[in-house]
Design a protein around this motif. Structure first.
Motif, PDB file in Angstrom:
ATOM      1  N   GLN A 174      91.411 131.623  43.837  1.00  0.00           N
ATOM      2  CA  GLN A 174      92.064 132.359  43.244  1.00  0.00           C
ATOM      3  C   GLN A 174      93.400 131.640  42.080  1.00  0.00           C
ATOM      4  O   GLN A 174      93.569 131.903  40.920  1.00  0.00           O
ATOM      5  CB  GLN A 174      93.914 132.870  44.166  1.00  0.00           C
ATOM      6  N   HIS A 177      91.084 131.591  38.857  1.00  0.00           N
ATOM      7  CA  HIS A 177      91.148 132.089  38.150  1.00  0.00           C
ATOM      8  C   HIS A 177      91.783 132.333  37.145  1.00  0.00           C
ATOM      9  O   HIS A 177      91.910 132.790  35.726  1.00  0.00           O
ATOM     10  CB  HIS A 177      91.045 133.649  39.009  1.00  0.00           C
ATOM     11  N   LYS A 178      93.338 131.741  37.520  1.00  0.00           N
ATOM     12  CA  LYS A 178      94.268 131.666  36.697  1.00  0.00           C
ATOM     13  C   LYS A 178      94.117 130.729  35.377  1.00  0.00           C
ATOM     14  O   LYS A 178      94.521 131.112  34.556  1.00  0.00           O
ATOM     15  CB  LYS A 178      95.487 131.611  37.024  1.00  0.00           C
ATOM     16  N   GLN A 179      93.622 129.367  35.935  1.00  0.00           N
ATOM     17  CA  GLN A 179      92.888 128.315  34.774  1.00  0.00           C
ATOM     18  C   GLN A 179      92.486 129.217  33.957  1.00  0.00           C
ATOM     19  O   GLN A 179      92.640 128.437  32.572  1.00  0.00           O
ATOM     20  CB  GLN A 179      92.373 127.461  35.726  1.00  0.00           C
ATOM     21  N   GLU A 182      93.831 131.226  31.513  1.00  0.00           N
ATOM     22  CA  GLU A 182      94.251 130.953  30.639  1.00  0.00           C
ATOM     23  C   GLU A 182      93.814 130.601  29.342  1.00  0.00           C
ATOM     24  O   GLU A 182      93.934 130.401  28.278  1.00  0.00           O
ATOM     25  CB  GLU A 182      95.159 129.659  31.148  1.00  0.00           C
ATOM     26  N   GLN A 196     101.314 136.582  32.396  1.00  0.00           N
ATOM     27  CA  GLN A 196     101.186 135.853  34.212  1.00  0.00           C
ATOM     28  C   GLN A 196     101.930 135.868  35.151  1.00  0.00           C
ATOM     29  O   GLN A 196     100.451 135.905  36.127  1.00  0.00           O
ATOM     30  CB  GLN A 196     101.918 134.407  33.594  1.00  0.00           C
ATOM     31  N   LYS A 197     102.551 137.100  35.001  1.00  0.00           N
ATOM     32  CA  LYS A 197     103.172 137.521  35.961  1.00  0.00           C
ATOM     33  C   LYS A 197     102.070 138.636  36.680  1.00  0.00           C
ATOM     34  O   LYS A 197     101.889 138.875  38.156  1.00  0.00           O
ATOM     35  CB  LYS A 197     104.230 138.507  35.924  1.00  0.00           C
ATOM     36  N   ILE A 199      98.435 138.435  36.186  1.00  0.00           N
ATOM     37  CA  ILE A 199      97.615 137.392  37.004  1.00  0.00           C
ATOM     38  C   ILE A 199      97.659 136.915  38.306  1.00  0.00           C
ATOM     39  O   ILE A 199      96.740 137.534  39.155  1.00  0.00           O
ATOM     40  CB  ILE A 199      96.838 136.813  35.669  1.00  0.00           C
ATOM     41  N   GLU A 200      98.942 136.466  38.032  1.00  0.00           N
ATOM     42  CA  GLU A 200      99.797 136.108  39.585  1.00  0.00           C
ATOM     43  C   GLU A 200      99.460 137.116  40.770  1.00  0.00           C
ATOM     44  O   GLU A 200      99.033 136.695  41.849  1.00  0.00           O
ATOM     45  CB  GLU A 200     100.233 135.385  39.294  1.00  0.00           C
ATOM     46  N   GLN A 204      92.639 140.641  44.315  1.00  0.00           N
ATOM     47  CA  GLN A 204      91.443 139.898  44.327  1.00  0.00           C
ATOM     48  C   GLN A 204      90.360 140.208  45.496  1.00  0.00           C
ATOM     49  O   GLN A 204      90.857 140.661  46.836  1.00  0.00           O
ATOM     50  CB  GLN A 204      91.444 138.365  45.239  1.00  0.00           C
ATOM     51  N   HIS A 299      87.995 139.079  40.379  1.00  0.00           N
ATOM     52  CA  HIS A 299      89.599 139.307  40.298  1.00  0.00           C
ATOM     53  C   HIS A 299      89.884 141.118  39.224  1.00  0.00           C
ATOM     54  O   HIS A 299      89.091 140.912  38.408  1.00  0.00           O
ATOM     55  CB  HIS A 299      89.546 137.999  39.193  1.00  0.00           C
TER      56      HIS A 299
END
Ligand code: OGA
Ligand code: NI
Length: 352
Positions: A174, A177-179, A182, A196-197, A199-200, A204, A299
């Motif tokens: 998780q 995935h965020k990196q 980005e 961002q929010k 995605i967070e 998954q 994701h």
């Protein structure tokens, strides 16, 4: 050996069961029409991109790495990553938990059997054993994984270490995935902060796949050609077997790199990018000798969030090319359509 109490034209039979019975041929329902059978020889003329993610943290190397990622996203919708920050023991533990799960008795696994694609945890075989016209040589367990505290109590309670081992890997992926998002949004010139929010707080879904050795790997597949619905899929594999289609529709076999993870662009990125990037079409081939395991972490943005082309990527030359869709729309589509016949993304493309 078959499942009981199932009201369906297709009785449930796991491929692990067929392998244990040492069937000398694949049963008829697994045999693909000749035009859909795979070519199993490896094409060594193509090299697939491998990205060293540690370079993203170094100002002097970052822009070169972003260029490599951009090239891979445009050309293939696929790359492998190394130095991704997930320790090898975490990877090995996740694969060990998967191995132990599929080695459980059929009776034990069947407690999680479901053909309802909306269920957050389900064991199954093929794509959907209840409705598939042709069957694929795969058993799977799928479970929602983020936020982990919402779902982990529903995961398999056997083997006893499953939740711990798979949970550690799920949490690490998780973060990865965020990196990756980005970096990929930056290559599209999109502002990560705006998403961002979501995605967070996104979804998954982990698909843990088991492809036992197959007596006739030239007649069938582990999974048919498809693209994944989400933003990105991070795939961990225990050995070779994955093939992907290049932009000339030629099948390429993905080489196995120990410790590397595979990144596949999904339909949500294709739509967001308004077609600048394409989701990668992939399929799974089988081996007569070896069982293969894979852990696909799919994701997506939150289940009800509709995704359309980013306004920044739309202008007169690049009109909106896709209708909006959410993960839930995709689930509704696959409950009544066979993705082996028609890709979901083709159903949301705007006709020009
Ligand atoms: C999937 C998938 C590939 C693999 O689960 O969507 O494409 O190698 N898996 O198992
Ligand atoms: Ni896939």
């Amino acid at each position: 050996m078959e499942g009981e109490g199932e009201c369906s034209d297709n009785p449930f039979t796991s491929v692990m069961t067929l392998t244990k019975m040492r069937v000398p041929h694949v049963p008829q329902r697994y045999v693909l029409p000749p035009s859909q059978r795979p070519t199993l020889t490896l094409d060594l003329t193509t090299t697939l991109p491998i990205v060293d993610l540690s370079t993203l943290h170094h100002a002097s190397q970052r822009s070169l790495t972003l260029d490599t990622i951009q090239g891979a996203c445009k050309e293939l919708g696929f790359f492998q990553v190394v130095n991704h920050g997930i320790p090898l023991p975490v990877i090995h533990d996740a694969l060990a938990a998967a191995t132990e799960f599929f080695n459980l008795s059929l009776e034990e696994k069947m407690t999680l059997l479901s053909d309802n694609v909306h269920n957050p945890v389900r064991y199954g075989t093929s794509l959907n054993h209840a409705s598939d016209k042709v069957h694929y040589w795969r058993d799977f367990i799928k479970h929602y994984s983020h936020p982990i505290s919402d779902w982990i109590h529903l995961w398999p309670s056997n083997p006893p270490s499953y939740k711990d081992k798979m949970g550690n890997y799920a949490k690490a992926v998780q973060v990865l995935h965020k990196q990756l998002m980005e970096a990929i949004l930056e290559t599209l010139g999109l502002n990560f902060g705006n998403l961002q929010k979501e995605i967070e707080e996104g979804n998954q879904l982990m698909a843990i796949n088991c492809y036992p050795a197959c007596p006739e790997p030239d007649l069938t597949l582990g999974m048919p050609p498809h693209s994944d619905y989400g933003t990105l899929t991070v795939l961990l594999q225990s050995g070779p077997g994955l093939q992907l289609q290049d932009n000339k529709k030629k099948w390429l076999s993905v080489p196995f790199v120990e410790g590397a993870l595979l990144v596949q662009l999904g339909d949500q990125i294709e739509v967001m990018s308004n077609g600048q990037y394409k989701s990668v079409v992939h399929q799974v081939t089988l081996s007569a000798e070896n069982k293969r395991l894979s852990i696909a972490s799919l994701h997506s943005l939150p289940i009800n969030k509709k995704i359309g082309p980013a306004p920044e990527l739309v202008d007169e030359q690049h009109p909106v090319s896709y209708n909006e869709f959410s993960f839930r729309d995709f689930l509704d589509y696959i409950s009544s359509n066979d993705i082996a016949d028609k890709r979901f993304i083709d159903s949301i493309k705007k006709s020009v």
